[in-house]
Design a protein around this motif. Structure first.
Motif: not given
Length: 624
Positions: A172-173, A175-176, A179-180
């Protein structure tokens, strides 16, 4: 007397000598000269040359303690020196945990501009945290520092951050972060693809892989390795073919992953082509490639070729020896496997957990109960290796195959760790083999307590009630299966013909040569009957007519694969089959006779071991 300052020429000369040095002795001489010139006394001005000295000691000679001793003499190191030390520590598994303490000291001095962390600080620190601690919390804390010191936009820091999250399984982290990222390089894409694949999300990994703007060999390898590690062996080979069509040259990591898939599918032709490619392109028999080739040949039934390769290797380590031991064990050549193990011991080579799994399997497949007990005790007493569940399962299997069911049950009762379904399953298999359905029923119930959807336990109970003609009991178990949502693992078999791997399920009629395959099955049925063969319908669990039971046995996946092999290859060609489950008693008996009738060598690898069928006999001697 006024202090004499070193001139630019002296510093430049020492820096060039530092870069060209070829031994620690040279570096020590340079270090002495730096101290004589007093460069360590100049506040921050000449820290860069000591930073290069630290990196040279660590990167080229792995002299981490010496590097640390140099660093410790600087009470107020600047960022350049801090970063060099962090980078050095990140290269050593022994010293990686020290990166945190070094970094915290840097943070305490962060008010001084010359000591503030920058974008070169975080990659080494994150790498160490992910490897040394395997915890999310330290990475998240460093993540806040990345934000605080304005390094978020740096592509290398971002890549290191998402790679660290990937290593500890926080997708999850990762991917975050991905994405950023305002800018992504190929390493960022590769890290994300590799991480998704590593943790089993191969579909998402493949989608992301397709979006990579410019794929390199690491991109392809990440996807190929992901498929292989997660058991998607067909997809592994298909992706490898795509890679070749794209004109991307594989590296040794790519080829090792493909060799693993070849071994698991029995794709000997492709495995041999990869071996040829490795030889032609000068990869050599290094330990990494050598162990993969040995594993591939063993899993494809070519244990003799694996042995020749093993003997050719000038250097051997525990991984290579363990691969050879396990390969020989799979083929029922237990005494040869144990001979390699004893040779390891004579040479002083330290075995590991995997080695002992191979050793215990070797004892198991040839019924060496006494030897098995000896080596099981040897693990902890001589090598301080604590037995794990796979070792206990091997011992239960060893005792169970030998018919010592009571002893096996007592062995489980005395285990120092809680048995899992694999351990109980080993005993359940022995109960089936030796016809002890009373004990088997108790064992199956134990397994269902651990895993209410366990297919093997339900199938055993179905077989037990079927044999006893207890149709009410069978109906009850069938309803329990429906309620639990258990799905029986379908039998699948693979055969490679002309470098193409063909897959068959039980009753499969989807193959283009279906008519010829089933005509050959009918022909074999008549020839088997003429030899006095009678189908063993006891393995069929359903309350149906005897004729229907016999018909269901004739379309097991391995029999269909053999029929395909007979109609697709010239007379005299060996037929090699891989099956995902244990071969049933009926198929084992039938294939022995088929090998005699058609005068072919039939090599079958099932879920437990290899069976070499020749002239009506099997290499396992019916001990499997």
């Amino acid at each position: 007397m006024k202090e004499r300052k070193p001139n630019r020429l002296q510093i430049t000369t020492l820096y060039n000598l530092l870069r060209l040095s070829s031994s620690i002795s040279h570096l020590k001489q340079i270090h002495s000269r730096l101290l004589l010139l007093g460069l360590h006394q100049h506040q921050h001005q000449h820290h860069f040359i000591f930073a290069h000295l630290i990196l040279s000691l660590s990167q080229r000679f792995s002299s981490f303690d010496y590097a640390l001793s140099i660093y410790s003499h600087f009470p107020n190191p600047n960022t350049f020196l801090f970063n060099a030390m962090l980078q050095s520590l990140s290269l050593s598994t022994q010293h990686q945990k020290k990166t945190i303490s070094v970094y915290l000291l840097q943070m305490r001095n962060a008010q001084c501009p010359s000591s503030r962390p920058n974008c070169f600080t975080f990659p080494s620190l994150l790498k160490s945290c992910a490897v040394a601690f395997s915890l999310i919390e330290p990475i998240k804390e460093i993540h806040t520092h990345v934000v605080k010191f304005g390094s978020c936009s740096d592509v290398y820091v971002g890549t290191a951050l998402l790679d660290s999250y990937v290593k500890v399984g926080d997708l999850v982290s990762s991917r975050q972060v991905f994405g950023e990222m305002p800018v992504r390089n190929v390493a960022s894409w590769n890290s994300m693809v590799s991480g998704l694949a590593k943790w089993g999300d191969v579909d998402s990994a493949r989608k992301l892989f397709e979006e990579i703007p410019e794929k390199n060999v690491v991109s392809w390898t990440s996807m190929i390795s992901g498929y292989s590690q997660n058991g998607y062996f067909y997809e592994t080979l298909a992706m490898f073919e795509e890679m070749g069509n794209a004109g991307v040259r594989p590296n040794d990591v790519t080829l090792v992953s493909v060799l693993s898939a070849c071994g698991n599918l029995g794709a000997l032709g492709l495995g041999k082509r990869i071996h040829g490619f490795l030889d032609e392109n000068g990869y050599g028999l290094n330990l990494f490639v050598g162990s993969a080739l040995i594993d591939m040949y063993c899993k494809c039934g070519m244990v003799g070729d694996a042995l020749m390769l093993f003997e050719r290797m000038s250097e051997k380590n525990v991984v290579v020896c363990s691969a050879m031991i396990m390969g020989l064990a799979m083929h029922g050549r237990g005494l040869e496997a144990l001979a390699i193990f004893e040779d390891m011991r004579r040479r002083g080579m330290q075995p590991n957990e995997i080695t002992f799994i191979g050793v215990l399997c070797a004892c198991c497949h040839v019924g060496l109960v006494g030897k098995g007990h000896y080596y099981f005790c040897c693990m902890s007493e001589e090598y301080s290796i604590v037995p794990k569940l796979p070792h206990y399962a091997c011992m239960v299997d060893l005792l169970g195959r030998a018919g010592l069911l009571g002893e096996a049950y007592q062995f489980i009762a005395k285990m120092s760790i809680k048995p899992d379904v694999v351990v109980w399953g080993a005993l359940l298999g022995a109960c089936r083999t030796h016809g002890d359905f009373e004990l088997g029923e108790r064992v199956a119930q134990q397994m269902l307590e651990l895993d209410p959807k366990h297919c093997g336990a339900f199938v055993f109970l179905c077989n037990a009630y079927s044999r006893a003609a207890n149709w009410d009991g069978l109906t009850k178990i069938t309803k329990m299966m429906e309620i639990s949502g258990m799905k029986r693992t379908p039998g699948r078999s693979w055969i490679e013909v002309n470098n193409v791997v063909h897959q068959f399920f039980a009753g499969d009629k989807s193959h283009p040569l279906n008519d010829r395959i089933y005509a050959k099955l009918d022909e074999l049925a008549k020839l088997l009957a003429a030899e006095g063969y009678s189908p063993n319908t006891k393995a069929v669990v359903y309350d149906v007519e005897e004729e229907e039971k016999q018909q269901s046995l004739f379309v097991h996946s391995e029999k269909i694969a053999i029929a395909f092999g007979l109609v697709s290859t010239p007379a005299g060609t060996d037929i090699r089959i891989v099956k995902n489950l244990r071969v049933c008693d009926d198929c084992h008996s039938a294939i022995k006779l088929v090998s005699k009738i058609v005068a072919r060598v039939i090599i079958l690898r099932d879920g437990n071991r290899f069976h070499h069928f020749v002239g009506g006999m099997c290499s396992c001697k019916d001990y499997w």
